[in-house]
Scaffold this motif. Structure first.
Motif, short mmCIF file in Angstrom:
data_model
loop_
_atom_site.label_atom_id
_atom_site.label_comp_id
_atom_site.label_asym_id
_atom_site.label_seq_id
_atom_site.Cartn_x
_atom_site.Cartn_y
_atom_site.Cartn_z
N LYS A 93 -4.68 12.78 8.45
CA LYS A 93 -6.08 13.23 8.41
C LYS A 93 -6.24 14.39 7.45
O LYS A 93 -7.22 14.48 6.71
CB LYS A 93 -6.56 13.63 9.81
CG LYS A 93 -6.85 12.44 10.69
CD LYS A 93 -7.37 12.91 12.04
CE LYS A 93 -7.68 11.73 12.94
NZ LYS A 93 -8.17 12.17 14.26
N ARG A 94 -5.26 15.29 7.44
CA ARG A 94 -5.29 16.44 6.52
C ARG A 94 -5.19 15.97 5.08
O ARG A 94 -5.91 16.45 4.20
CB ARG A 94 -4.15 17.40 6.85
CG ARG A 94 -4.29 18.74 6.17
CD ARG A 94 -3.21 19.72 6.59
NE ARG A 94 -3.16 19.87 8.04
CZ ARG A 94 -2.05 19.76 8.77
NH1 ARG A 94 -0.89 19.50 8.20
NH2 ARG A 94 -2.10 19.92 10.08
N GLN A 95 -4.32 15.00 4.82
CA GLN A 95 -4.20 14.45 3.46
C GLN A 95 -5.48 13.76 3.04
O GLN A 95 -5.92 13.88 1.89
CB GLN A 95 -3.03 13.46 3.39
CG GLN A 95 -1.68 14.10 3.33
CD GLN A 95 -0.59 13.06 3.21
OE1 GLN A 95 -0.83 11.86 3.35
NE2 GLN A 95 0.63 13.52 2.98
N LEU A 96 -6.09 13.04 3.96
CA LEU A 96 -7.34 12.35 3.64
C LEU A 96 -8.46 13.34 3.36
O LEU A 96 -9.27 13.15 2.45
CB LEU A 96 -7.72 11.43 4.81
CG LEU A 96 -8.89 10.49 4.59
CD1 LEU A 96 -8.60 9.54 3.44
CD2 LEU A 96 -9.19 9.71 5.86
N PHE A 107 -11.94 12.21 -3.88
CA PHE A 107 -12.47 10.86 -4.02
C PHE A 107 -13.20 10.64 -5.35
O PHE A 107 -13.57 9.54 -5.68
CB PHE A 107 -13.41 10.54 -2.86
CG PHE A 107 -12.70 10.36 -1.55
CD1 PHE A 107 -12.00 9.20 -1.27
CD2 PHE A 107 -12.72 11.36 -0.60
CE1 PHE A 107 -11.34 9.02 -0.08
CE2 PHE A 107 -12.05 11.19 0.61
CZ PHE A 107 -11.37 10.02 0.87
N ASP A 108 -13.43 11.71 -6.09
CA ASP A 108 -14.14 11.61 -7.36
C ASP A 108 -13.15 11.40 -8.51
O ASP A 108 -13.08 12.18 -9.45
CB ASP A 108 -14.97 12.88 -7.61
CG ASP A 108 -16.04 13.07 -6.57
OD1 ASP A 108 -16.52 12.04 -6.05
OD2 ASP A 108 -16.38 14.22 -6.27
#
Length: 59
Positions: free
Chosen positions: A49-52, A57-58
Motif C-alpha cells: 500500500k505504501r509503494q502504491l 501515476f503520471d
C-alpha cells in the motif's frame, strides 16, 4: 586455560521434567507459525500500500 563453559554441566533429563509427550509443543509451534504468517501478510500488505501510494501515476 579455564573457561566459564566448564561450569554448565546440566543433565538432559533436568531440562524436560514432563513426560515425553511432545503434542502441546507442536500445537504451540503451529499456532506461533500461524500468527507469524498473519503478521507477515499484514506487513506485506502495508508495504505494498505504501509503494502504491508513492507510485507516480503520471508517467
Amino acid at each position: 586455560m579455564s573457561t566459564d563453559k566448564e561450569d554448565l554441566d546440566v543433565a538432559v533429563e533436568d531440562l524436560n521434567p514432563e513426560d515425553e509427550d511432545e503434542e502441546p509443543r507442536v500445537e504451540v509451534a503451529k499456532t506461533n507459525l500461524s500468527k507469524r504468517r498473519t503478521i507477515d501478510n499484514m506487513l506485506e500488505e502495508r508495504r505494498l500500500k505504501r509503494q502504491l501510494a508513492d507510485f507516480d501515476f503520471d508517467l
